[in-house]
Design an enzyme around this catalytic site. Structure first.
Site, PDB file in Angstrom:
ATOM      1  N   ARG A 103       0.848  -1.196   0.000  1.00  0.00           N
ATOM      2  CA  ARG A 103       0.000   0.000   0.000  1.00  0.00           C
ATOM      3  C   ARG A 103       0.887   1.251   0.000  1.00  0.00           C
ATOM      4  NH1 ARG A 103      -2.613   0.608   5.174  1.00  0.00           N
ATOM      5  NH2 ARG A 103      -1.238  -1.010   5.953  1.00  0.00           N
ATOM      6  N   THR A 145       3.871  -8.670   5.459  1.00  0.00           N
ATOM      7  CA  THR A 145       3.745 -10.060   5.035  1.00  0.00           C
ATOM      8  C   THR A 145       4.356 -10.218   3.641  1.00  0.00           C
ATOM      9  OG1 THR A 145       1.500  -9.492   4.391  1.00  0.00           O
ATOM     10  CG2 THR A 145       1.763 -10.772   6.409  1.00  0.00           C
TER      11      THR A 145
HETATM   12  C1  26Q Z   1      -8.979   2.935  10.303  1.00  0.00           C
HETATM   13  C2  26Q Z   1      -9.748   4.011  10.645  1.00  0.00           C
HETATM   14  C3  26Q Z   1     -10.428   4.696   9.682  1.00  0.00           C
HETATM   15  C4  26Q Z   1     -10.313   4.286   8.364  1.00  0.00           C
HETATM   16  C5  26Q Z   1      -9.548   3.215   8.026  1.00  0.00           C
HETATM   17  C6  26Q Z   1      -8.878   2.540   8.992  1.00  0.00           C
HETATM   18  C7  26Q Z   1      -8.013   1.427   8.623  1.00  0.00           C
HETATM   19  C8  26Q Z   1      -8.201   0.740   7.445  1.00  0.00           C
HETATM   20  C9  26Q Z   1      -7.355  -0.296   7.097  1.00  0.00           C
HETATM   21  C10 26Q Z   1      -6.969   1.053   9.421  1.00  0.00           C
HETATM   22  C11 26Q Z   1      -6.123   0.031   9.061  1.00  0.00           C
HETATM   23  C12 26Q Z   1      -6.312  -0.644   7.896  1.00  0.00           C
HETATM   24  C13 26Q Z   1      -5.422  -1.696   7.457  1.00  0.00           C
HETATM   25  C14 26Q Z   1      -4.319  -2.021   8.088  1.00  0.00           C
HETATM   26  C15 26Q Z   1      -3.371  -3.026   7.610  1.00  0.00           C
HETATM   27  O1  26Q Z   1      -3.495  -3.563   6.529  1.00  0.00           O
HETATM   28  N1  26Q Z   1      -2.370  -3.301   8.441  1.00  0.00           N
HETATM   29  C16 26Q Z   1      -1.312  -4.237   8.091  1.00  0.00           C
HETATM   30  O2  26Q Z   1      -1.659  -5.494   8.620  1.00  0.00           O
HETATM   31  C17 26Q Z   1      -0.748  -6.487   8.198  1.00  0.00           C
HETATM   32  C18 26Q Z   1      -1.258  -7.819   8.686  1.00  0.00           C
HETATM   33  O3  26Q Z   1      -1.088  -7.911  10.056  1.00  0.00           O
HETATM   34  C19 26Q Z   1       0.653  -6.190   8.695  1.00  0.00           C
HETATM   35  O4  26Q Z   1       1.535  -7.134   8.170  1.00  0.00           O
HETATM   36  C20 26Q Z   1       1.085  -4.792   8.260  1.00  0.00           C
HETATM   37  O5  26Q Z   1       2.319  -4.460   8.857  1.00  0.00           O
HETATM   38  C21 26Q Z   1       0.019  -3.782   8.661  1.00  0.00           C
HETATM   39  O6  26Q Z   1       0.343  -2.512   8.156  1.00  0.00           O
END
Ligand code: 26Q
Length: 749
Positions: free
Chosen positions: A484, A591
């Site tokens: 991302r 990952t």
């Molecule tokens: C939160 C609040 C408001 C709007 C959106 C969000 C939001 C949306 C998506 C917060 C987080 C996410 C996604 C997070 C994500 O993909 N985190 C990743 O998770 C992986 C699996 O554990 C890790 O390997 C990554 O390091 C981590 O960035």
């Protein structure tokens, strides 16, 4: 599944004159006829996630059914190349790591025989499809269902009504089998029943900058949570009627980050409706739920306005207030200080909002981070008070990835080499990979590995030529940064390093420079201004470099469009160097780093997330680590970080960074580049300058790139390092992760 009958039927199928879509649907439907979900045992785990980034299911399902090779042969006899189905688009019901992890965990749950049931939303549109216009990202809707959805079964008879104060919608489940030793089910809900319902399962993360947008997000989260809870209860009642004493004994619910946290008040609401007291319902909730945290970035921690919640979910809002009261009571009893009470509060007075993370932390039986360092950071920084009083609630489960998709499917050539050296068992028992360590100094093995890498690179570059219209010759080091787009992941730092390489090449500073190509792949959230600026900037740099015939035999770049799971499968197999350069402490795990490692790329990265465990296993000498460690970053954050001072230590960087504003590149007046420059030098939107410490790490990053470049001159030496990475990637299978969840958290098996 009866493979024999399926294959017989397939042989009878008339394929004449049918296009990819039709064949895809017919073959998939035929396979579906022979798949049956396994019996549910007494205790099951449920995985609630707002994202499931499953990608293409066709090949993976045939692989798991054990018929991929046979299907490929039958099709070939009939004149159809199985690669035809690459036209079928990915199901991108997710946007990154968290969603892809959920998909790998479903795969592994089935593979190792754990009763794991996924719950999510069947978005009409997946993550947008990306194109570039003049180097600017443009978004197109992703109508993934236009290819049909033969791997799902609509379960009309199991639909439920989900009630909001101002509307009711139907939640209709679509079941996807998840095939392995067991056949589990991924159940995705679609909202129907009135003209506004469609919006709820319309798109992933609708923009939340307006009140309407925020309400829609709450509706989505509640829709997912209430559908899942309704389903788990209904299943339970089938066996136990309205005796809820065994509910917690028989069910475990994993909250994949905070998006499904409404499941907590919803379970309490439903149990109260069934006649339980609030206190017994709360007690059950405290035994059933577990919470995985995936990020410590403050802007990603969810808070919901009490006013908004009251509007559409008054009962849920009331229950959250009750939980808040209960939390205060327990906290006082457990001796939390007043400061600790404030820090753990579910209702946040100053914001007039609920903290979803604090709700999860109070209720969860187990809380886990996703890599060792991340689990330490959440104890030390994010959930300090809870850890002080309830250390027993905290666990670590380091992420993993499904080797069947990310090695066997993505890299049949390397798989064949593994089969030859260590046998076939690594598909089910990934620890077997350790045996490869006996061959990492063997010249024949190394030379075969070099062949494989070369071939995967050639395949990728050939695909890139078709998809992106850029011809890159294969005899180069392939550095890849695919993930991302986010400032903390520091794609901008790679851009600076790439530009510096170019300038240094132009000035003839290198004697022997191994030809290289830098590959980027990333989507930016449509409203993330700075991320979009970074994409444009990288595209400008690449345009400049690729057009320069004086240097482009040595250095090129490519930013692939529409990076997705299927693209990732090609890239991880081909890359030599995996770029994992986040600011230490900010990448929870990563990952992608594991997928590259399995396929024999060295990691060029910071000591962050799972990179730390990767180099621990594969050896720092086989990887390229640089940059500030988390302790140093924490010190710098406390005060005394002076970005210009770091930059001026190496004046060459000034020229590079100033290209954001000196007219070298143009963003056509969009203001992106100036804003990026300001964010680094004077700070912008409540952040201090260079919030992600790019200038601290830039020179070290550059030196690490040059070390790779020099080491690669000796191909055998470099390939041995790569092979060491594959051989030691055995801990990063999601089979291992899911078994840990089953043992430490769900208490299954
Ligand atoms: C939160 C609040 C408001 C709007 C959106 C969000 C939001 C949306 C998506 C917060 C987080 C996410 C996604 C997070 C994500 O993909 N985190 C990743 O998770 C992986 C699996 O554990 C890790 O390997 C990554 O390091 C981590 O960035």
């Amino acid at each position: 599944m009866d493979r024999v009958i399926f294959l017989q039927e397939l042989r009878k199928l008339d394929l004449q004159g049918k296009d990819a879509k039709r064949l895809y649907n017919e073959i998939s439907s035929l396979a579906m006829k022979y798949i049956q979900a396994s019996e549910k045992p007494k205790r099951c785990a449920h995985y609630l996630s707002i994202e499931f980034l499953i990608g293409r299911v066709f090949y993976n399902n045939l692989l798991e059914l054990g018929v991929l090779k046979e299907v490929s042969e039958i099709l070939k006899e009939k004149g159809v190349n199985i690669a035809l189905f690459e036209e079928i688009e990915d199901a991108a019901l997710g946007n990154g790591g968290l969603g892809r992890l959920a998909a790998c965990y479903m795969d592994s749950g089935a593979a190792v025989g754990i009763p794991l049931y996924g719950y999510g939303i069947r978005y009409k549109y997946g993550l947008f499809r990306q194109t570039f216009e003049d180097g600017f990202q443009k978004e197109l809707p992703d109508d993934w269902q236009r290819f049909g959805d033969p791997w799902s079964i609509r379960k009309e008879e199991e639909k439920q009504i989900i009630r909001f104060a101002d509307m009711e919608v139907e939640a209709v489940p679509y079941d996807m089998p998840v095939i392995g030793k067991r056949v589990n089910v991924l159940r995705l809900y679609q909202a129907e029943g009135n003209k506004d319902a469609g919006k709820i399962s319309g798109v992933l993360y609708p923009p939340d900058d307006t009140e309407e947008g925020k309400l829609l997000r709450i509706r989505q989260e509640y829709f997912l949570s209430a559908s899942a809870i309704g389903d788990v209860i209904r299943e339970y009642e089938k066996r136990r009627g309205n005796d809820y004493r065994y509910f917690a004994e028989e069910n475990s619910i994993q909250l994949n980050d905070t998006h499904p946290v409404f499941a907590i008040p919803e379970l309490i609401r439903v149990l109260k409706e069934k006649g339980l007291t609030y206190h017994s319902a709360l007690k059950i909730a405290k035994q059933v739920f577990n919470y995985t945290n995936h990020t410590i970035l403050p802007e990603a921690l969810e808070h919901w306005d009490v006013r908004l919640l009251k509007k559409i979910l008054p009962e849920i809002s009331e229950i959250l207030l009750s939980i808040n009261t209960s939390a205060r009571y327990y906290h006082r009893k457990d001796g939390y200080t007043p400061q600790e009470s404030v820090a753990t509060s579910i209702y946040i007075h100053s914001r007039r909002a609920f903290s979803m993370a604090n709700t999860a932390v109070f209720i969860a039986n187990k809380i886990n981070g996703v890599a060792a360092i991340h689990s330490e950071i959440i104890k030390r920084e994010l959930f300090v008070a809870e850890y002080a009083h309830h250390p027993e609630k905290f666990e670590n489960v380091t992420n993993g990835v499904a080797q069947r998709r990310w090695l066997e499917l993505a890299n049949p050539e390397l798989s064949a080499l593994l089969d030859k050296q260590i046998g076939h068992d690594w598909r089910e028992h990934f620890q077997e990979l350790d045996k490869l360590n006996a061959y990492t100094a063997n010249e024949d093995t190394i030379s075969e590995f070099i062949q494989v890498k070369g071939k995967k690179k050639e395949q990728l570059l050939c695909y890139i030529e078709k998809a992106e219209g850029i011809r890159i010759d294969g005899n180069r080091i392939l550095y890849a940064q695919v993930k991302r787009l986010h400032e903390y992941k520091r794609q901008l730092m790679t851009a600076f390093a790439l530009l510096r390489l170019y300038y240094d090449l132009k000035e003839g500073k290198f004697r022997d420079f191994t030809p290289s190509v830098f590959l980027f792949g990333a989507k930016s959230a449509p409203s993330y201004f700075r991320a979009k600026g970074i994409i444009k900037y990288i595209n400008e740099i690449i345009k400049l470099i690729n057009a320069d015939s004086e240097t482009n035999d040595k250095l090129m770049g490519v930013f692939v469009t529409e990076y997705n799971v299927s693209y990732a499968e090609k890239i991880v197999a081909a890359a030599d160097v995996s770029l994992q350069v986040s600011t230490a402490g900010l990448e929870a795990s990563g990952t992608g780093n594991m997928k590259f490692m399995m396929n024999g790329a060295v990691t060029l990265g910071t000591m962050d997330g799972a990179n730390i465990e990767i180099v621990e296993k594969a050896g720092e000498e086989n990887n390229y680590i640089f940059g500030a460690r988390v302790e140093e970053i924490e010190e710098l954050r406390k005060g005394g970080y002076d970005p210009p001072c770091h930059l001026n230590k190496h004046p060459e960087w000034n020229k590079v960074v100033r290209t954001l504003i000196d007219g070298t590149f143009s963003d056509e007046g969009a203001g992106y580049f100036r804003e990026l420059y300001d964010s680094l030098t004077i700070g912008a939107s409540w952040h201090k300058p260079d919030h992600y410490f790019i200038f601290r790490d830039l020179e070290e990053y550059y030196r690490a790139i040059l070390r790779v470049n020099a080491d690669y001159q000796n191909k055998t030496y470099f390939a041995a390092k790569q092979l060491k990475n594959t051989a030691n990637s055995y801990s990063f299978s999601s089979d291992r992760s899911i078994k840990e969840y089953a043992q430490k958290i769900w208490r299954i098996n």
